[in-house]
Design a protein around this motif. Structure first.
Motif, PDB file in Angstrom:
ATOM      1  N   LEU A 436       0.814  -1.216   0.000  1.00 43.65           N
ATOM      2  CA  LEU A 436       0.000   0.000   0.000  1.00 43.65           C
ATOM      3  C   LEU A 436       0.843   1.259   0.000  1.00 43.65           C
ATOM      4  O   LEU A 436       0.299   2.363   0.017  1.00 43.65           O
ATOM      5  CB  LEU A 436      -0.941  -0.001   1.211  1.00 43.65           C
ATOM      6  CG  LEU A 436      -1.942  -1.155   1.279  1.00 43.65           C
ATOM      7  CD1 LEU A 436      -2.773  -1.049   2.553  1.00 43.65           C
ATOM      8  CD2 LEU A 436      -2.842  -1.175   0.047  1.00 43.65           C
ATOM      9  N   GLY A 437       2.159   1.123   0.016  1.00 46.22           N
ATOM     10  CA  GLY A 437       3.041   2.279  -0.005  1.00 46.22           C
ATOM     11  C   GLY A 437       3.417   2.816   1.351  1.00 46.22           C
ATOM     12  O   GLY A 437       4.027   3.883   1.438  1.00 46.22           O
ATOM     13  N   LEU A 438       3.072   2.103   2.436  1.00 38.92           N
ATOM     14  CA  LEU A 438       3.413   2.545   3.781  1.00 38.92           C
ATOM     15  C   LEU A 438       4.780   2.022   4.171  1.00 38.92           C
ATOM     16  O   LEU A 438       5.115   0.860   3.895  1.00 38.92           O
ATOM     17  CB  LEU A 438       2.353   2.058   4.784  1.00 38.92           C
ATOM     18  CG  LEU A 438       0.911   2.498   4.496  1.00 38.92           C
ATOM     19  CD1 LEU A 438      -0.033   1.881   5.523  1.00 38.92           C
ATOM     20  CD2 LEU A 438       0.802   4.013   4.506  1.00 38.92           C
ATOM     21  N   ASP A 439       5.567   2.881   4.815  1.00 38.92           N
ATOM     22  CA  ASP A 439       6.895   2.459   5.254  1.00 38.92           C
ATOM     23  C   ASP A 439       6.775   1.293   6.229  1.00 38.92           C
ATOM     24  O   ASP A 439       5.891   1.286   7.098  1.00 38.92           O
ATOM     25  CB  ASP A 439       7.634   3.623   5.925  1.00 38.92           C
ATOM     26  CG  ASP A 439       7.996   4.706   4.922  1.00 38.92           C
ATOM     27  OD1 ASP A 439       8.259   4.356   3.767  1.00 38.92           O
ATOM     28  OD2 ASP A 439       8.005   5.885   5.306  1.00 38.92           O
ATOM     29  N   ILE A 440       7.651   0.332   6.089  1.00 44.67           N
ATOM     30  CA  ILE A 440       7.589  -0.854   6.933  1.00 44.67           C
ATOM     31  C   ILE A 440       8.492  -0.689   8.144  1.00 44.67           C
ATOM     32  O   ILE A 440       9.550  -0.065   8.078  1.00 44.67           O
ATOM     33  CB  ILE A 440       7.985  -2.117   6.144  1.00 44.67           C
ATOM     34  CG1 ILE A 440       9.400  -1.958   5.574  1.00 44.67           C
ATOM     35  CG2 ILE A 440       7.002  -2.422   5.053  1.00 44.67           C
ATOM     36  CD1 ILE A 440       9.936  -3.219   4.956  1.00 44.67           C
ATOM     37  N   LEU A 441       8.047  -1.233   9.271  1.00 47.22           N
ATOM     38  CA  LEU A 441       8.844  -1.230  10.492  1.00 47.22           C
ATOM     39  C   LEU A 441       9.420  -2.599  10.785  1.00 47.22           C
ATOM     40  O   LEU A 441      10.486  -2.706  11.394  1.00 47.22           O
ATOM     41  CB  LEU A 441       7.979  -0.763  11.675  1.00 47.22           C
ATOM     42  CG  LEU A 441       7.406   0.643  11.557  1.00 47.22           C
ATOM     43  CD1 LEU A 441       6.532   0.955  12.762  1.00 47.22           C
ATOM     44  CD2 LEU A 441       8.524   1.667  11.438  1.00 47.22           C
ATOM     45  N   LEU A 451       9.033  -2.018  -3.843  1.00 51.98           N
ATOM     46  CA  LEU A 451       9.985  -0.932  -4.076  1.00 51.98           C
ATOM     47  C   LEU A 451       9.220   0.200  -4.747  1.00 51.98           C
ATOM     48  O   LEU A 451       8.590  -0.002  -5.794  1.00 51.98           O
ATOM     49  CB  LEU A 451      11.133  -1.401  -4.966  1.00 51.98           C
ATOM     50  CG  LEU A 451      12.128  -2.386  -4.358  1.00 51.98           C
ATOM     51  CD1 LEU A 451      13.162  -2.788  -5.392  1.00 51.98           C
ATOM     52  CD2 LEU A 451      12.814  -1.792  -3.140  1.00 51.98           C
ATOM     53  N   ARG A 452       9.275   1.386  -4.136  1.00 55.56           N
ATOM     54  CA  ARG A 452       8.505   2.517  -4.662  1.00 55.56           C
ATOM     55  C   ARG A 452       9.469   3.632  -5.060  1.00 55.56           C
ATOM     56  O   ARG A 452      10.250   4.127  -4.252  1.00 55.56           O
ATOM     57  CB  ARG A 452       7.503   3.009  -3.628  1.00 55.56           C
ATOM     58  CG  ARG A 452       6.691   4.210  -4.090  1.00 55.56           C
ATOM     59  CD  ARG A 452       5.467   4.447  -3.232  1.00 55.56           C
ATOM     60  NE  ARG A 452       4.422   3.441  -3.456  1.00 55.56           N
ATOM     61  CZ  ARG A 452       3.130   3.676  -3.258  1.00 55.56           C
ATOM     62  NH1 ARG A 452       2.713   4.862  -2.858  1.00 55.56           N
ATOM     63  NH2 ARG A 452       2.246   2.724  -3.457  1.00 55.56           N
ATOM     64  N   ILE A 494      10.684 -13.388  -8.284  1.00 55.25           N
ATOM     65  CA  ILE A 494      11.411 -12.577  -7.300  1.00 55.25           C
ATOM     66  C   ILE A 494      10.884 -11.155  -7.276  1.00 55.25           C
ATOM     67  O   ILE A 494      10.580 -10.616  -6.207  1.00 55.25           O
ATOM     68  CB  ILE A 494      12.922 -12.581  -7.617  1.00 55.25           C
ATOM     69  CG1 ILE A 494      13.465 -14.008  -7.569  1.00 55.25           C
ATOM     70  CG2 ILE A 494      13.680 -11.682  -6.650  1.00 55.25           C
ATOM     71  CD1 ILE A 494      14.916 -14.102  -7.951  1.00 55.25           C
ATOM     72  N   LEU A 495      10.750 -10.532  -8.425  1.00 53.73           N
ATOM     73  CA  LEU A 495      10.310  -9.137  -8.505  1.00 53.73           C
ATOM     74  C   LEU A 495       9.367  -8.982  -9.680  1.00 53.73           C
ATOM     75  O   LEU A 495       9.652  -9.459 -10.780  1.00 53.73           O
ATOM     76  CB  LEU A 495      11.512  -8.197  -8.661  1.00 53.73           C
ATOM     77  CG  LEU A 495      11.198  -6.702  -8.578  1.00 53.73           C
ATOM     78  CD1 LEU A 495      11.001  -6.295  -7.115  1.00 53.73           C
ATOM     79  CD2 LEU A 495      12.310  -5.873  -9.189  1.00 53.73           C
ATOM     80  N   GLY A 496       8.236  -8.324  -9.435  1.00 48.60           N
ATOM     81  CA  GLY A 496       7.250  -8.121 -10.481  1.00 48.60           C
ATOM     82  C   GLY A 496       7.597  -6.951 -11.381  1.00 48.60           C
ATOM     83  O   GLY A 496       8.599  -6.248 -11.194  1.00 48.60           O
ATOM     84  N   ASP A 511       6.330  -4.895  -6.981  1.00 50.95           N
ATOM     85  CA  ASP A 511       6.067  -5.757  -5.829  1.00 50.95           C
ATOM     86  C   ASP A 511       7.056  -6.919  -5.778  1.00 50.95           C
ATOM     87  O   ASP A 511       7.497  -7.434  -6.822  1.00 50.95           O
ATOM     88  CB  ASP A 511       4.645  -6.314  -5.895  1.00 50.95           C
ATOM     89  CG  ASP A 511       3.588  -5.216  -5.844  1.00 50.95           C
ATOM     90  OD1 ASP A 511       3.906  -4.129  -5.336  1.00 50.95           O
ATOM     91  OD2 ASP A 511       2.468  -5.453  -6.313  1.00 50.95           O
ATOM     92  N   PHE A 512       7.396  -7.317  -4.558  1.00 50.05           N
ATOM     93  CA  PHE A 512       8.270  -8.476  -4.381  1.00 50.05           C
ATOM     94  C   PHE A 512       8.034  -9.058  -3.001  1.00 50.05           C
ATOM     95  O   PHE A 512       7.459  -8.415  -2.120  1.00 50.05           O
ATOM     96  CB  PHE A 512       9.747  -8.093  -4.557  1.00 50.05           C
ATOM     97  CG  PHE A 512      10.311  -7.249  -3.441  1.00 50.05           C
ATOM     98  CD1 PHE A 512      11.092  -7.821  -2.449  1.00 50.05           C
ATOM     99  CD2 PHE A 512      10.065  -5.888  -3.378  1.00 50.05           C
ATOM    100  CE1 PHE A 512      11.618  -7.057  -1.429  1.00 50.05           C
ATOM    101  CE2 PHE A 512      10.582  -5.115  -2.363  1.00 50.05           C
ATOM    102  CZ  PHE A 512      11.358  -5.698  -1.376  1.00 50.05           C
TER     103      PHE A 512
END
Length: 734
Positions: A436-441, A451-452, A494-496, A511-512
């Protein structure tokens, strides 16, 4: 059709009717008896996508039957039943089959597809394949190319099936029966072990036979979600299943070779399973039903792992259901203790007890253990990979222990930082986020990430495209290309592909699933980003993923061909590529921690005693051994740094306070002296002073006043007119 011409007599019309009824009742219903087939040889073959259309031969119709095996078993117990049509929830029994009525067998009418099963007589079928509803899945006019191990003569398709079942030098998983040449090609491969897109082709006059009795690995299995679709017809439907994992376990432990399932999409707690997958339904028109919220889980890989314990070494032996390309290695020695595997179903890893290259640990006297990783990709660890703990115990009773519990070891995925590259126009950032584009913790290997790439200035006239995306480990010793120079993903697994976010060319996302390198917890991403005006057009990519599936998609990884508008120094867009980079930290996915410390962590152990072959789960905390030195070092460094910051801040405040006290003391001293000098009896005229309290004067003002008084004293003692007596000093003399 059999035509009988009876003799002419007054009641001749009743004779052919009687004979015809007798033929109808005996031909289909007594199929097995007419062939003198022993009971142990009576079995069923399955033909997918075909329906038997013969209403005059219907024996019984049973709605509400939710198990294909139950439908077949009803027919097996009825001596007059010869075949069945099965759709989910409907079982139709027939007195005839396609063997004596081939014209009644036709393809299922779209949009549904039917499973057709008929009785057959195969030598020693019940002995060699006990407990299975059907023994072979037959596909007419198709064959598998390039994997035949032996070619033998066979008079009938039943003879070809029997030869496959009785093969002992290798496991026969499939066969091609040529109805014209009467030959039987047997193979140790099938549509699931290899990529069927490159091996399964139409062939007139040849029947492909897939063995449902072949052994299936089931100790460690991985399933891949396919969103937005579910099968129209399945083999089994179960109600009141508590969770998806329970449904998955039913699929793994089923009596047939289950390859896909869905859970909760057709009703609450409903589990549906099938022996089919997308690999085996290529000859069926639209076998899936589209549903936005539905998900089908397909089996990607299954492993059986055993341990051979010897005097001074052990061998971890792996058997898989799909041709494996990758490597197997010791977790702590990924470079020195490793075996590369190419196109094999069986492979093994030698682990010497005194071999420093493999770092086998002696946990207690007579007890040796090591962590083993089965890695699909040659360079990176993905969510499809499997971690195992293998052990040999030489001092216990004669038992062999293994766990069939699925390993799910969580690894914290923490952001170490994002390195943003700022360019003149525009400013572009690279972030690792969720979908969704939110930074991950935090995250774990296999989590859904993205990857955005984003232009900071929302009003920028530029759009961007991405190419040459590379993932590197934290040691700069390994790297893998994810997006090539054309802007296409090198491996969809691995990566879309790079897509626009909300239709904006200023924000791109790929996305990955979270992955890491075996040698480092850090994964660095680096890419070239080029701005363009007015729009970046996508490139069409045709890429084959790890499973051999060829996909065509568009990716925003190539700038549109610009018209040459560089006349007199004018340009339509930026000519320089911008490099953006980012880094994340992923802790080890296969860190086998204590269950008491991490309740959500499951540990899969393969423990072999020295003499027996019985496997049981092992949950004791004493079996756990793990130390993440990298995480410990980083934590210690951060702790020391924080202590230094606190000490520096305290020192600064202390000296600042002492300095202020010193200045206040000096000001007080100057103020005192100034007051006494203002009342000096030697002065005839008082010296003008400030009309402010002394405490209000700054240190500089005190010093200035002190300087003036020193000057007056100098004039008094050394000025002109001194004759042994004091003269007055007036303000004009200053």
């Amino acid at each position: 059709m059999i035509r009988i011409n009876p003799p002419r007599h007054p009641h001749s019309h009743s004779v052919p009717l009687l004979l015809t009824l007798t033929l109808v009742m005996l031909s289909p219903g007594a199929l097995v008896r007419s062939q003198n087939c022993p009971t142990r040889d009576v079995t069923f073959e399955l033909i997918t996508g075909y329906v038997f259309t013969a209403p005059e031969f219907i024996l019984d119709t049973r709605p509400g039957v939710l198990l294909l095996e139950e439908c077949i078993e009803v027919c097996r117990q009825n001596v007059t039943c010869a075949s069945v049509n099965y759709e989910t929830g409907l079982c139709v029994l027939f007195m005839a089959s396609a063997r004596n009525n081939p014209g009644s067998l036709s393809r299922s009418q779209f949009p549904v597809f039917t499973l057709f099963a008929q009785k057959t007589c195969v030598r020693s079928a019940r002995t060699l394949c006990p407990g299975r509803g059907w023994i072979f899945d037959r596909v007419q006019d198709f064959k598998m190319l390039g994997f035949a191990r032996e070619t033998r003569p066979a008079d009938t398709v039943e003879d070809c099936m029997a030869q496959c079942l009785s093969q002992i030098t290798f496991t026969c998983r499939s066969a091609n029966f040529d109805t014209l040449k009467l030959t039987c090609e047997i193979s140790d491969m099938d549509r699931h072990t290899v990529n069927s897109r490159n091996a399964f082709f139409p062939a007139i006059g040849i029947d492909y036979l897939e063995n449902n009795c072949a052994e299936k690995p089931s100790s460690v299995c991985n399933f891949k979600p396919i969103k937005g679709q579910i099968l129209k017809t399945v083999d089994s439907v179960f109600a009141n299943i508590g969770s998806q994992k329970e449904c998955e376990q039913l699929c793994v432990s089923s009596t047939y070779r289950c390859h896909s399932y869905d859970y909760g999409d057709t009703g609450t707690n409903i589990c549906r399973m099938s022996h089919h997958s997308s690999e085996t339904l290529r000859n069926i028109r639209e076998p899936y039903l589209s549903a936005a919220q539905a998900t089908t889980y397909e089996l990607t890989s299954c492993f059986n792992v055993s341990v051979d314990c010897q005097a001074n070494y052990m061998i971890a032996k792996v058997h898989t259901n799909r041709v494996f390309n990758g490597k197997i290695y010791g977790k702590t020695r990924p470079n020195s203790c490793t075996i590369n595997v190419e196109n094999k179903l069986d492979f093994e890893l030698y682990l010497g007890f005194n071999d420093i290259d493999c770092d086998v640990k002696q946990e207690t006297p007579g007890r040796f253990g090591s962590d083993v990783i089965i890695q699909h990709h040659d360079m990176i660890v993905t969510g499809e990979d499997v971690g195992l703990k293998v052990r040999c115990n030489y001092n216990l009773s004669n038992t062999t222990i293994v766990s069939d519990t699925n390993l799910s070891v969580k690894g914290g995925l923490n952001i170490a930082g994002a390195e943003n590259t700022v360019v003149r126009s525009p400013n572009v950032t690279l972030r690792v986020t969720d979908r969704l584009g939110l930074d991950i913790l935090s995250a774990q290997v296999g989590d859904a990430l993205a990857l955005r790439f984003e232009i900071v200035e929302k009003e920028s006239p530029y759009e961007i495209f991405v190419r040459d995306l590379v993932a590197m480990d934290g040691l700069d010793s390994s790297e893998i290309v994810l997006i090539d120079s054309r802007g296409c993903p090198t491996d969809f697994s691995i990566l879309g592909a790079i897509k626009e976010v909300e239709g904006s060319g200023k924000v791109l996302q790929s996305d990955f699933d979270a992955f890491k390198f075996p040698t480092s917890d850090l994964v660095q991403f680096r890419a070239l980003v080029t701005p363009c005006i007015p729009r970046c057009d996508p490139v069409q990519c045709d890429v084959t993923d790890y499973y051999g599936k060829r996909q065509t998609t568009s990716s925003f990884g190539r700038r549109r061909r610009r018209r040459r508008r560089q006349i007199e120094g004018q340009d339509t867009g930026s000519k320089s590529d911008l490099m953006v980079a980012g880094v994340i930290r992923i802790s080890d996915k296969f860190e086998l921690a204590s269950r008491k410390e991490q309740p959500d962590t499951l540990e899969r152990e393969i423990i072999r005693e020295d003499t027996h072959n019985v496997w049981t789960p092992q949950d004791s905390p004493e079996h756990v051994s793990c130390l993440n030195t990298v995480s410990f070092s980083i934590g210690a460094t951060i702790f020391v740094f924080v202590q230094c910051v606190i000490l520096g801040a305290w020192t600064y405040l202390y000296y600042r306070r002492e300095r202020k006290k010193s200045e206040d003391s000096l000001a007080s001293s100057l103020c005192s002296r100034s007051s006494s000098e203002d009342l000096d009896p030697y002065f005839v005229v008082p010296i003008p002073t400030h009309h402010r309290p002394c405490s209000d004067l700054s240190l500089e003002e005190h010093r200035s006043s002190r300087s003036q008084r020193s000057k007056l004293q100098h004039l008094e003692h050394f000025g002109p007119g001194r004759s042994g007596s004091f003269r007055g000093v007036y303000p004009r003399d200053l």
